[in-house]
Design a protein around this motif. Sequence first.
Motif, PDB file in Angstrom:
ATOM      1  N   LYS A 129       0.818  -1.228   0.000  1.00  0.00           N
ATOM      2  CA  LYS A 129       0.000   0.000   0.000  1.00  0.00           C
ATOM      3  C   LYS A 129       0.846   1.269   0.000  1.00  0.00           C
ATOM      4  N   ASN A 130       2.173   1.097  -0.064  1.00  0.00           N
ATOM      5  CA  ASN A 130       3.089   2.234  -0.028  1.00  0.00           C
ATOM      6  C   ASN A 130       2.895   3.075   1.231  1.00  0.00           C
ATOM      7  N   CYS A 131       2.695   2.389   2.357  1.00  0.00           N
ATOM      8  CA  CYS A 131       2.540   3.063   3.646  1.00  0.00           C
ATOM      9  C   CYS A 131       3.841   2.954   4.441  1.00  0.00           C
ATOM     10  N   PHE A 132       3.993   3.855   5.410  1.00  0.00           N
ATOM     11  CA  PHE A 132       5.203   3.822   6.229  1.00  0.00           C
ATOM     12  C   PHE A 132       5.242   2.579   7.105  1.00  0.00           C
ATOM     13  N   ASN A 133       6.425   2.013   7.232  1.00  0.00           N
ATOM     14  CA  ASN A 133       6.701   0.944   8.190  1.00  0.00           C
ATOM     15  C   ASN A 133       8.205   0.958   8.450  1.00  0.00           C
ATOM     16  N   PRO A 134       8.627   0.993   9.701  1.00  0.00           N
ATOM     17  CA  PRO A 134      10.070   1.100   9.980  1.00  0.00           C
ATOM     18  C   PRO A 134      10.881  -0.113   9.543  1.00  0.00           C
ATOM     19  N   PHE A 135      10.208  -1.216   9.179  1.00  0.00           N
ATOM     20  CA  PHE A 135      10.922  -2.439   8.808  1.00  0.00           C
ATOM     21  C   PHE A 135      10.977  -2.676   7.298  1.00  0.00           C
ATOM     22  N   ILE A 136      10.540  -1.721   6.504  1.00  0.00           N
ATOM     23  CA  ILE A 136      10.461  -1.960   5.060  1.00  0.00           C
ATOM     24  C   ILE A 136      11.830  -2.313   4.472  1.00  0.00           C
ATOM     25  N   LYS A 137      12.869  -1.585   4.851  1.00  0.00           N
ATOM     26  CA  LYS A 137      14.198  -1.875   4.309  1.00  0.00           C
ATOM     27  C   LYS A 137      14.772  -3.173   4.878  1.00  0.00           C
ATOM     28  N   SER A 138      14.648  -3.359   6.182  1.00  0.00           N
ATOM     29  CA  SER A 138      15.234  -4.550   6.806  1.00  0.00           C
ATOM     30  C   SER A 138      14.475  -5.820   6.439  1.00  0.00           C
ATOM     31  N   TYR A 139      13.199  -5.681   6.048  1.00  0.00           N
ATOM     32  CA  TYR A 139      12.403  -6.845   5.643  1.00  0.00           C
ATOM     33  C   TYR A 139      13.019  -7.544   4.430  1.00  0.00           C
ATOM     34  N   GLN A 140      13.667  -6.769   3.580  1.00  0.00           N
ATOM     35  CA  GLN A 140      14.241  -7.332   2.355  1.00  0.00           C
ATOM     36  C   GLN A 140      15.532  -8.108   2.618  1.00  0.00           C
ATOM     37  N   LYS A 141      16.090  -7.971   3.809  1.00  0.00           N
ATOM     38  CA  LYS A 141      17.380  -8.590   4.108  1.00  0.00           C
ATOM     39  C   LYS A 141      17.212  -9.980   4.713  1.00  0.00           C
ATOM     40  N   CYS A 142      18.195 -10.819   4.489  1.00  0.00           N
ATOM     41  CA  CYS A 142      18.167 -12.192   4.990  1.00  0.00           C
ATOM     42  C   CYS A 142      18.166 -12.199   6.519  1.00  0.00           C
ATOM     43  N   GLY A 143      17.376 -13.110   7.096  1.00  0.00           N
ATOM     44  CA  GLY A 143      17.344 -13.261   8.547  1.00  0.00           C
ATOM     45  C   GLY A 143      16.434 -12.286   9.254  1.00  0.00           C
ATOM     46  N   PHE A 144      15.550 -11.636   8.511  1.00  0.00           N
ATOM     47  CA  PHE A 144      14.655 -10.624   9.090  1.00  0.00           C
ATOM     48  C   PHE A 144      13.834 -11.183  10.248  1.00  0.00           C
ATOM     49  N   ASP A 145      13.214 -12.343  10.045  1.00  0.00           N
ATOM     50  CA  ASP A 145      12.340 -12.913  11.068  1.00  0.00           C
ATOM     51  C   ASP A 145      13.093 -13.195  12.363  1.00  0.00           C
ATOM     52  N   GLU A 146      14.296 -13.738  12.250  1.00  0.00           N
ATOM     53  CA  GLU A 146      15.081 -14.056  13.439  1.00  0.00           C
ATOM     54  C   GLU A 146      15.519 -12.793  14.178  1.00  0.00           C
ATOM     55  N   ARG A 147      15.882 -11.750  13.411  1.00  0.00           N
ATOM     56  CA  ARG A 147      16.290 -10.500  14.048  1.00  0.00           C
ATOM     57  C   ARG A 147      15.137  -9.895  14.839  1.00  0.00           C
ATOM     58  N   ILE A 148      13.944  -9.915  14.257  1.00  0.00           N
ATOM     59  CA  ILE A 148      12.780  -9.367  14.952  1.00  0.00           C
ATOM     60  C   ILE A 148      12.450 -10.208  16.172  1.00  0.00           C
ATOM     61  N   LYS A 149      12.550 -11.522  16.047  1.00  0.00           N
ATOM     62  CA  LYS A 149      12.266 -12.377  17.195  1.00  0.00           C
ATOM     63  C   LYS A 149      13.227 -12.080  18.344  1.00  0.00           C
ATOM     64  N   ASN A 150      14.497 -11.850  18.033  1.00  0.00           N
ATOM     65  CA  ASN A 150      15.469 -11.535  19.073  1.00  0.00           C
ATOM     66  C   ASN A 150      15.118 -10.236  19.794  1.00  0.00           C
ATOM     67  N   ILE A 151      14.684  -9.244  19.036  1.00  0.00           N
ATOM     68  CA  ILE A 151      14.282  -7.966  19.641  1.00  0.00           C
ATOM     69  C   ILE A 151      13.052  -8.169  20.512  1.00  0.00           C
ATOM     70  N   LEU A 152      12.071  -8.910  19.995  1.00  0.00           N
ATOM     71  CA  LEU A 152      10.848  -9.167  20.755  1.00  0.00           C
ATOM     72  C   LEU A 152      11.140  -9.927  22.043  1.00  0.00           C
ATOM     73  N   GLU A 153      12.038 -10.890  21.964  1.00  0.00           N
ATOM     74  CA  GLU A 153      12.410 -11.657  23.163  1.00  0.00           C
ATOM     75  C   GLU A 153      13.038 -10.758  24.218  1.00  0.00           C
ATOM     76  N   LEU A 154      13.852  -9.806  23.764  1.00  0.00           N
ATOM     77  CA  LEU A 154      14.482  -8.877  24.707  1.00  0.00           C
ATOM     78  C   LEU A 154      13.428  -7.999  25.383  1.00  0.00           C
ATOM     79  N   MET A 155      12.472  -7.514  24.590  1.00  0.00           N
ATOM     80  CA  MET A 155      11.427  -6.644  25.150  1.00  0.00           C
ATOM     81  C   MET A 155      10.574  -7.391  26.182  1.00  0.00           C
TER      82      MET A 155
END
Length: 281
Positions: free
Chosen positions: A207-233
């Motif tokens: 939808k061409n809407c803002f999301n802070p993860f748009i650039k990092s989503y394209q990179k390998c390992g995105f899901d694991e990186r987000i999970k690590n952040i979520l686990e820390l929170m």
Amino acid sequence: MFGYVMVNKQKLSEEENDTYLGFYCGLCDCLHQTYGRSGQMALNFDMTFLAILLSGLYECEVTSKEYRCPFHPTKKRNLFHNVMIEYASDMTILLTYLKCEDNWEDERKKSSYIYQKALKKKFLQVQAKYPDKVKKIREVLEKTHLLEEEKCEDIDALAGLSGVMLGEILAYREDEWKGLLYEMGDYLGRFIYIMDAYEDVEKDISKNCFNPFIKSYQKCGFDERIKNILELMIARSSDAFEKLPILEYANILRNIIYSGVWARYEMVRKKREDDKDGRSV
């Protein structure tokens, strides 16, 4: 951003599940009795968690009555009521109204505009009771709006604002537990913002809407990186929770914090993996 702080029913005993439903149904009834049908429509799992958390911490007496829900008529249920359910009801209206207001200003969502109008008088009642909370949460939403307009990719700054908002909600009153409740809400709010952005990233790209993860989503390992952040929170939030002297409902609260909050993450991740598998066939 509602619906992430949910219970994992499969890991609750029958008695614990009945207790959880007592709070959930009690919040539903309180919203209806206090704010009418439009208020009842704002019912969510997150504020049910709030009611259980504060009831356990402050050891509030709960009154209970049997009733038959028109939406689930096959079995009578217990319906709970206490002052913390009333507070959770007020916070439900506060957050829902301000979220609708924010959605209208950001995206011109007509449904949000219509619902905001329906809740206006109810929100003013809550604002009169909690003017400081309303002021602080409005400021948070305004700052978030500005950062998103600037397409800010600083996830710490964005999630931190969500943390301030939920910290204000959990910090029920000025007392010895305010600091821990605020800290718990702060990191849980950060978890919710990050999880919301993670879930919406594909939709926002399309939808061409803002999301802070748009650039990092394209990179390998995105899901694991987000999970690590979520686990820390969630680890920081649970650390604060474990310092609170909560005995009653503790198993239900731990179920939510350690298991239930991950339900949407697992659902989103599985769907993406299935979609990738489907495309590779």
